[in-house]
Every structure is written in structure tokens, then in C-alpha cells.
Scaffold this motif. Structure first.
Motif, PDB file in Angstrom:
ATOM      1  N   GLU A 508      79.406  65.501   0.962  1.00 16.39           N
ATOM      2  CA  GLU A 508      79.083  65.774  -0.445  1.00 16.39           C
ATOM      3  C   GLU A 508      79.998  64.988  -1.379  1.00 16.39           C
ATOM      4  O   GLU A 508      79.561  64.522  -2.443  1.00 16.39           O
ATOM      5  N   LEU A 509      81.248  64.811  -0.991  1.00 15.37           N
ATOM      6  CA  LEU A 509      82.166  63.977  -1.780  1.00 15.37           C
ATOM      7  C   LEU A 509      81.708  62.528  -1.751  1.00 15.37           C
ATOM      8  O   LEU A 509      81.648  61.856  -2.801  1.00 15.37           O
ATOM      9  N   ALA A 510      81.354  62.028  -0.584  1.00 14.93           N
ATOM     10  CA  ALA A 510      80.934  60.629  -0.460  1.00 14.93           C
ATOM     11  C   ALA A 510      79.642  60.357  -1.213  1.00 14.93           C
ATOM     12  O   ALA A 510      79.478  59.279  -1.816  1.00 14.93           O
ATOM     13  N   LEU A 511      78.714  61.313  -1.208  1.00 16.09           N
ATOM     14  CA  LEU A 511      77.431  61.101  -1.880  1.00 16.09           C
ATOM     15  C   LEU A 511      77.582  60.974  -3.388  1.00 16.09           C
ATOM     16  O   LEU A 511      76.725  60.377  -4.052  1.00 16.09           O
ATOM     17  N   THR A 512      78.637  61.534  -3.940  1.00 17.77           N
ATOM     18  CA  THR A 512      78.850  61.433  -5.394  1.00 17.77           C
ATOM     19  C   THR A 512      79.849  60.335  -5.761  1.00 17.77           C
ATOM     20  O   THR A 512      80.140  60.147  -6.939  1.00 17.77           O
ATOM     21  N   THR A 513      80.360  59.619  -4.770  1.00 13.44           N
ATOM     22  CA  THR A 513      81.279  58.514  -5.046  1.00 13.44           C
ATOM     23  C   THR A 513      80.487  57.302  -5.521  1.00 13.44           C
ATOM     24  O   THR A 513      79.546  56.886  -4.844  1.00 13.44           O
TER      25      THR A 513
END
Length: 625
Positions: A508-513
Motif C-alpha cells: 500500500e505504501l509502494a502503490l502511493t509512491t
């Protein structure tokens, strides 16, 4: 890790226990340590389980697990990494646990919040909860689909299992082919039949991030429960490193030894480094390559020496891998690409021989941090497309695409001509409009492509194309390299694979990076995963961190194998190819094989490998009635 089976019938058939026993026996390789079964007194429903003991090795962890008043029974395949926190909360609310199994929290949490249980779980799972009063089933699959779950409509009701072949033990199951599933399998980026399809019309795969209710032998509509934010937000390398270390820590909990797959690339090296920093030592590591001179193996040796692991190398063996390909097809129960799954099969054979039950692997980092070599081209296109997003640009690009229908220019124009959420569909439909009529007697409807791909973008705000393509890759297109490769070849040998880069919080962190933080603007072979590399720069040497991107088994590719050691098998399969119960035009198959032999680019190795997989599967198991 385990295997499961379940039945829900319209009326008591009298043989539910016998059928479940047969289903359970067929998936014994998934759980060689123990087994259990529970059937309602009237025979209308039941569940069965095969256990691979990882947490709580005692008999108390045997499944099916039941709740305090014996109204619910659970069978689960997977690991719940936040089970300790959930358990403390549930015990404070008065729930009584009978084991230290991580799976038992699912049962008590379901008592508290019902179907929303899936929103609280951090881990990989496919599970079924049987209501012991009504016979209804609640089925769920984890957000990324790391654990498989198949279900089939049969004359008596519905059957559920971890693998398709177990479903064949249910009397009356039809085996008519789904032509749309075969058509999707043949599209360029797919190396397996995508969810919810299977090769069979009567069998479906529960998609990732979905739940399913089965009541009195009737399956409802599968419902998606995970909708991650895809809107870009500021992210720092420190954020990434913190989430990564937590993901590794969560996957370190086990009552058995944990090994590692160590290719010597960024992802696997980072995992072993993090394990060492968290107190691990003397880890056993494994790597695969063509021979001892393989560049990837040399890099893996360097990483193993640096990290202090006991390292084992497995080398390519063409005949052994073909035998393992047959094993894969038998376990999977439907066609699938051989490579690199057969490489993984050789690795897991060696790991099983060493007595390990659990390994960590670097699956997922390339998908969410954009590590593949094509990422820079996608980023460049996305910047251009984002600069001209309006309807006028789409109309103009649509008109031009009619004039330039082939090649890279035609593909670019098609992407520009379609709205976000529809662009991948447009590419696949253009490909299928040529490929399917060539091969099929009656081509599948092109609408089947949109029905498969576009629901993943329902309710999603406008995305840059690179983010759109990556999300579909994560959830569907790359399942072969992500979820299937972490389950099918491993569980064939009773091995659990844990993937820190597929941790839900890290994903989820990577998808919003923002993609500009992941992909360099200057083109080079190590220009992807930049924010991850910045996070790891003080941990991993530069020669590993910025080495050119290679894939698993990079130096053993389909084309070399099909034209080399497997050529005689390919020739034999296509000397008189099967039409798959009238689905294919045999003349077209012969023509495709001839063009491949002549190295005609219109029949690339990946297409030939899929056609061979279909022929091989037909030879082993057969289609139709």
C-alpha cells in the motif's frame, strides 16, 4: 501452509465424507504433517484439511478448528502474521483459544465481525468457515491472492479446494473447456489463465481480495473487499525501509527453521541482510542458474559470502525440468507456462531434501517499485500522456491509430486514444482481434477481455499509465511470477514461501509512491526501484545495488529451450496437434509451428510455449467429457 477442501450440497447426498476424504487425499502434498475432516450429521456440508505445521506444531493446531460453542469450523491455508496482536484483543473480549495456531484468530474474529474479518488480517490466506448449524460456507482469499482457492458447480451443489484436481473427485463435475480462458491465456503478457477463469467452464478461481458466500449449495457473487489507494503521496526512503524491515520481521515468526532464496539481486540480498540485522544467523540460502559460470550464480555467491549464509546452487537440467513441468501441470490442473516455474521446482526439490519447510523470497519488489527493464519507457510515455490528457487528444490519437495499426507507434497511439482504466484492455483487444481468428474455429468474444481487466479499475481515479499497468500486473498479469510461483512449485514439495515485498502495508505504501521516485529519467539498465535502492544504499554494496536487472533463470529462456533440448518434444507434440475438443484450427496450429521453426517474429517463443503447454496438458489429462 496447507491444503483445504469443502462441500456444500443442496440436499444430503450420503457420501459427503467419502468425497471429502478423496479430495483431501489428492492434496496431501500440500500438508504432509496431519489431516482432519468434519461433516455435518446430515451429510449436506463439510470441510477437510491437510496440514503443514509451521506455527504450533502440537496436535492442538490440527484443523478443522472449532469455536467455543461448536457452531463454526475453520480450514485455512496460509499464515496470519498479526495473529499475536489479534489474539490479545480477542482474549480481552472473552474468547477462549484451544491452540497457539495463527489460524485460530480467524475463527474468533469472524464471530466478532463476520465477513469483515478479512479487513483485519495481515498475511497470506485462503480459508473456508463452515457454519455447523446451517451448512453455509464463507470463503476468502488474501488481498494479493498468494494462496489459491477454486470452486466448482456440481449437480449436488458447490465444491471448494486449494487445487483444481481435487475437485475432480466430486461426482458429476463437467469438464467442458472455457474458450475465453484459453484465449486470455494466449495474450502476450499472461503466462497463466487469469482469475476468475480456469480452463473449465464449471470451475472458477476466487480472485485476489474477494470473498464468497455459499448457501445451501448455491454460490453467490464473489465480492471484492480490498480497494487500495492508488493516489500518489509523498514517500521517503526511510518510510520504505521501515515498512520493509517490519515486513521481514512479521515473516520471521515460525516454530521451524527458515531458509532464503538468494539470487544475489537487490531484493533477496536485502531480505537476508534484514534478517541478519534482526538476529538471524547461519541461514541456509539457495540459488538457481544455468551452470556454475552463470552470472547470476556468481553474484549470488558473492552475496552469500558477504551475508554469511550456507549456500546451495541448483543447475539447469533440461530433461529433469520437463518431467517437473509434467508434475506442475498435474498439480495445477490446467495449462500454464513452464518457465520459470520449473526452475523453482528444482529449487524446492533441493530445499525439501534439506528438511526445510519455510523460505523467504523477493517476489513482488519489481512489480510495485518498478524494477523491470521496460519501466523507464513506460514512465516516459506516462509523462507525455499526462501532459495531454483531454478528449481532443484521444480523438486525434484514435484517428491516427487507424492509419498506423502495427508496431510501437500503433501501440502508443492506441494507448493515447483510450481513457485511463481502458488502455490495457485496448492493447489486448487489438492483439486478440488478429490472434484469435487465426487459431480458433470460433473466436471468443473480445468483450471477455474487458470483463476480465476493467473491473480492477472500478472507482479508481485517473492514473498515469505506468501506475495503471503496474496495478493490473500486480493483481493479475504477473500472477505466474508472483503468487503462483510462490505457491504451486513450493507446495508441490510441502514448502511455504514468505515474501516480505508482498506485505500488505508495504504494498500500500509502494502503490502511493510517485512513479518519478521509482524510475530514473535517464535510461540505463538499473534505473528502476530507485526509492528502494536509496533506502538500501547503506546496507548493500553498489555493485549489487546497481547491477543490471535480470530475471529469475535469466540465462535459461523459453526460446533457447524450445529450439534446443525440448525441440524433439515440441516436434512430436505438433506432428499431429490436438484441436482441444474442436476449439482450435489444426491447420493454424501446424502453420504456427512452421513459422516458429522459421524464426518468423509473428510467432514468438512465448506464444509457442503456451501452445505447447496446451498440447502437453491435453496429453497428460485431456479435455472434454
Amino acid at each position: 501452509m496447507c491444503g483445504l477442501a469443502a462441500l456444500s450440497f443442496h440436499a444430503p447426498p450420503g457420501n459427503a465424507e467419502v468425497v471429502l476424504q478423496a479430495m483431501s487425499k489428492h492434496i496431501a502434498h500440500r500438508g504432509p504433517d496431519d489431516h482432519g475432516l468434519m461433516v455435518l450429521e446430515n451429510g449436506s456440508a463439510g470441510v477437510a484439511h491437510r496440514r503443514l505445521s509451521i506455527i504450533d506444531l502440537s496436535p492442538h493446531g490440527r484443523q478443522p478448528l472449532v469455536n467455543e460453542d461448536r457452531t463454526l469450523a475453520l480450514v485455512c491455508n496460509g499464515e496470519i502474521y498479526n495473529h499475536q496482536e489479534l489474539r490479545l484483543d480477542l482474549e480481552a473480549k472473552g474468547h477462549r483459544f484451544t491452540s497457539h495456531s495463527d489460524s485460530e484468530v480467524i475463527l474468533h474474529l469472524y464471530e466478532e465481525i463476520g465477513a469483515d474479518v478479512v479487513l483485519k488480517l495481515k498475511g497470506m490466506f485462503a480459508f473456508v468457515i463452515l457454519n455447523l448449524q446451517t451448512g453455509d460456507l464463507f470463503c476468502a482469499r488474501d488481498p494479493l491472492g498468494k494462496k489459491p482457492l477454486f470452486y466448482a458447480k456440481v449437480p449436488q451443489g458447490v465444491a471448494v479446494a486449494s487445487e483444481i484436481p481435487a475437485l475432480f473427485k466430486v461426482p458429476g463435475l463437467e469438464r467442458a473447456i472455457d474458450s475465453e480462458a484459453v484465449g486470455l491465456f494466449l495474450l502476450r503478457n499472461l503466462r497463466n489463465i487469469p482469475d476468475p477463469k480456469t480452463i473449465y467452464q464449471a470451475i472458477r478461481s476466487l480472485p485476489p481480495a474477494h470473498v464468497l458466500h455459499i448457501e445451501k449449495g448455491i454460490a453467490g457473487e464473489a465480492r471484492r473487499y480490498w480497494h487500495p489507494s492508488l493516489v500518489s503521496q509523498p514517500t521517503t526512503p526511510a518510510d520504505v525501509l521501515e515498512a520493509f524491515d517490519l515486513a521481514v520481521k512479521r515473516r520471521s515468526i515460525a516454530d521451524v527453521e527458515i531458509g532464503v532464496l538468494l539470487s544475489g539481486g537487490v531484493d533477496s540480498t536485502a531480505i537476508v541482510d534484514s534478517l541478519n540485522r534482526q538476529g538471524a544467523s547461519d541461514l541456509r540460502s539457495y540459488a538457481f542458474g544455468v551452470d556454475e559460470h552463470d552470472e547470476e550464480l556468481m553474484r549470488a555467491r558473492r552475496a552469500a559470502e558477504m551475508l554469511g549464509t550456507r549456500h546451495t546452487e541448483i543447475h539447469f537440467h533440461a530433461e529433469r525440468q520437463h518431467a517437473l513441468f509434467d508434475d506442475l501441470l498435474r498439480h495445477h490442473g490446467q495449462p500454464i507456462m513452464a518457465l520459470p516455474l520449473t526452475h523453482a521446482m528444482m529449487l524446492f526439490e533441493a530445499i525439501q531434501a534439506d528438511g526445510l519447510k519455510v523460505v523467504m523470497a523477493g517476489h513482488g519488489a519489481d512489480e510495485v517499485f518498478y524494477g523491470y527493464n521496460g519501466a523507464q519507457n513506460l514512465a516516459s510515455f506516462s509523462r507525455f500522456n499526462d501532459a495531454f490528457p483531454g478528449p481532443f487528444s484521444r480523438v486525434l490519437a484514435g484517428a491516427l491509430s487507424a492509419l498506423f495499426s502495427t508496431g510501437r507507434l500503433g501501440e502508443t497511439l492506441r494507448l493515447l486514444a483510450h481513457k485511463p482504466g481502458q488502455r490495457k484492455t485496448a492493447l489486448y483487444q487489438h492483439e486478440a482481434s488478429t490472434l484469435w481468428p487465426q487459431l480458433f474455429k470460433s473466436p471468443p468474444a473480445l468483450a471477455s477481455i474487458a470483463a476480465w481487466s476493467q473491473p480492477w479499475f472500478a472507482g479508481v481515479p485517473r492514473l498515469s499509465y505506468i501506475d495503471e499497468a503496474a496495478f493490473l500486473g500486480l493483481m493479475q498479469e504477473n500472477a505466474h511470477a508472483l503468487t503462483i510461483s510462490g505457491d504451486l512449485p513450493a507446495m508441490a514439495h510441502g514448502i511455504e514461501v514468505r515474501c516480505p515485498f508482498m506485505d500488505q502495508d508495504l504494498i500500500e505504501l509502494a502503490l502511493t509512491t510517485p512513479y518519478d521516485d521509482k524510475v530514473k529519467r535517464t535510461h540505463n539498465l538499473s534505473g528502476g526501484k530507485m526509492i528502494l535502492k536509496r533506502a538500501l544504499k547503506d546496507r548493500i554494496p553498489a555493485d549489487i545495488l546497481y547491477a543490471p536487472k535480470r530475471g529469475f533463470g535469466y540465462f535459461v529462456q523459453e526460446e533457447a529451450v524450445l529450439r534446443g533440448p525440448w525441440k524433439a518434444r515440441l516436434d512430436e507434440a505438433f506432428a499431429a496437434p490436438d484441436d482441444l475438443s474442436g476449439l482450435f484450427n489444426v491447420k493454424a496450429l501446424l502453420d504456427a509451428k512452421s513459422r516458429f521453426d522459421q524464426k518468423d517474429p509473428s510467432v514468438p517463443a512465448i506464444l509457442m510455449a503456451k501452445l505447447y503447454a496446451l498440447q502437453r496438458f491435453q496429453c497428460l489429462q485431456g479435455f472434454g467429457g
